[in-house]
Design an enzyme around this catalytic site. Structure first.
Site, PDB file in Angstrom:
ATOM      1  N   ASP A   7       0.939  -1.206   0.140  1.00  0.00           N
ATOM      2  CA  ASP A   7      -0.247   0.019  -0.050  1.00  0.00           C
ATOM      3  C   ASP A   7       0.817   1.310   0.087  1.00  0.00           C
ATOM      4  O   ASP A   7       1.864   1.216   0.457  1.00  0.00           O
ATOM      5  CB  ASP A   7      -0.972  -0.023   1.175  1.00  0.00           C
ATOM      6  N   SER A   8       0.600   2.107  -0.905  1.00  0.00           N
ATOM      7  CA  SER A   8       1.561   3.124  -1.294  1.00  0.00           C
ATOM      8  C   SER A   8       0.755   4.439  -1.410  1.00  0.00           C
ATOM      9  O   SER A   8      -0.376   4.377  -1.816  1.00  0.00           O
ATOM     10  CB  SER A   8       2.556   2.757  -2.303  1.00  0.00           C
ATOM     11  N   LYS A  56      14.537   4.062 -11.117  1.00  0.00           N
ATOM     12  CA  LYS A  56      13.660   4.489  -9.868  1.00  0.00           C
ATOM     13  C   LYS A  56      13.624   3.319  -8.744  1.00  0.00           C
ATOM     14  O   LYS A  56      13.589   3.714  -7.740  1.00  0.00           O
ATOM     15  CB  LYS A  56      12.284   4.379 -10.687  1.00  0.00           C
TER      16      LYS A  56
HETATM   17  P1  IMP Z   1      -2.577   1.616  -3.735  1.00  0.00           P
HETATM   18  O1  IMP Z   1      -2.441   0.855  -4.940  1.00  0.00           O
HETATM   19  O2  IMP Z   1      -3.840   1.577  -3.000  1.00  0.00           O
HETATM   20  O3  IMP Z   1      -1.221   1.494  -2.924  1.00  0.00           O
HETATM   21  O4  IMP Z   1      -2.403   3.095  -4.217  1.00  0.00           O
HETATM   22  C1  IMP Z   1      -1.218   3.609  -4.491  1.00  0.00           C
HETATM   23  C2  IMP Z   1      -1.287   4.921  -5.155  1.00  0.00           C
HETATM   24  O5  IMP Z   1      -0.392   5.906  -4.685  1.00  0.00           O
HETATM   25  C3  IMP Z   1      -1.344   4.790  -6.823  1.00  0.00           C
HETATM   26  O6  IMP Z   1      -2.815   4.566  -7.398  1.00  0.00           O
HETATM   27  C4  IMP Z   1      -0.735   6.105  -7.207  1.00  0.00           C
HETATM   28  O7  IMP Z   1      -1.459   7.144  -7.483  1.00  0.00           O
HETATM   29  C5  IMP Z   1       0.436   6.340  -6.041  1.00  0.00           C
HETATM   30  N1  IMP Z   1       1.724   5.921  -6.118  1.00  0.00           N
HETATM   31  C6  IMP Z   1       2.304   4.827  -5.304  1.00  0.00           C
HETATM   32  N2  IMP Z   1       3.364   4.586  -5.587  1.00  0.00           N
HETATM   33  C7  IMP Z   1       3.640   5.244  -6.651  1.00  0.00           C
HETATM   34  C8  IMP Z   1       4.732   5.433  -7.603  1.00  0.00           C
HETATM   35  O8  IMP Z   1       5.803   4.747  -7.321  1.00  0.00           O
HETATM   36  N3  IMP Z   1       4.805   6.495  -8.365  1.00  0.00           N
HETATM   37  C9  IMP Z   1       3.470   7.136  -8.755  1.00  0.00           C
HETATM   38  N4  IMP Z   1       2.419   7.003  -7.879  1.00  0.00           N
HETATM   39  C10 IMP Z   1       2.387   6.337  -6.870  1.00  0.00           C
END
Ligand code: IMP
Length: 198
Positions: free
Chosen positions: A69-70, A173
């Site tokens: 989760d990011s 990256k």
């Molecule tokens: P998740 O899939 O719920 O973890 O949502 C993470 C969201 O954070 C993604 O849809 C992106 O908008 C943003 N995000 C996370 N990691 C990155 C990255 O490495 N680059 C650009 N956006 C990111």
């Protein structure tokens, strides 16, 4: 070891595969193991949401499952969009719509410090879990630059490299990103976990 990735994001899958394959870990998709889990991200932290996703896919597949989760946390916005990064601005927006909205909400703001955060969680059918977190500090660009990457990459500027994430090769990256750092820590912990169980 085989881990099921609890995500349908192809770019995340590629990043996870690239980094974990070096550790001899095979990452397969939910589709590969015949499950399709839609998890509501109801947690209040990256860690809680990573756990919810990994746990649900582990339960559905009966196999160890890993989730990331990011999101992007902007200091001047008290950490927003944070855990709501994927949903920022509501369901009608795509990646470009979300980063344009963020630039709009930061218009005139001189404090542009921000950081990407990634929490990784792997849940095992026996109840064990292995977790790691990684962060990458940067500044918010004033306009998008670069064609590669996904999400907020075109507006995440790295002062040391004088480039956005979207201007880096995948290898560049991975070497410095939040996910790259979290995965490196995760791979080390996973190895210690495996060694411990031998
Ligand atoms: P998740 O899939 O719920 O973890 O949502 C993470 C969201 O954070 C993604 O849809 C992106 O908008 C943003 N995000 C996370 N990691 C990155 C990255 O490495 N680059 C650009 N956006 C990111």
């Amino acid at each position: 070891m085989k881990l099921v990735l609890a995500s349908k994001n192809q770019k995340k899958l590629r990043e996870l595969r690239e980094i974990l394959s070096e550790q001899g870990v095979e990452v397969v998709t939910e589709a590969d193991v015949g499950v399709d889990v839609d998890v509501e991200e109801t947690g209040s932290t990256f860690e809680e949401n990573a756990f919810l996703k990994a746990h649900a896919v582990m339960e559905a597949s009966g196999l160890p499952a890993v989730a990331d989760d990011s999101g992007l946390c902007v200091d001047a916005l008290n950490g927003a969009p944070g855990i709501y990064s994927a949903r920022y601005g509501g369901p009608g927006l795509d990646d470009a719509g979300r980063y344009r909205l963020l630039l709009e909400n930061m218009r005139g703001q001189l404090d542009r410090r921000c950081r990407f955060v990634s929490a990784i969680c792997c849940c095992f059918p026996n109840g064990d879990k292995v977790e790691a977190r990684g962060e990458c500090p940067g500044t918010l660009a004033y306009a998008p630059k670069g064609e590669d990457g996904f999400g907020y990459d075109p507006i995440f500027f790295l002062p040391a490299q004088k480039k956005t994430f979207a201007q880096l090769t995948p290898e560049e990256k991975n070497a410095i990103s939040h996910r790259g750092r979290a995965l490196a820590a995760f791979a080390e912990r996973l190895k210690a976990y495996q060694d411990h169980r031998k």
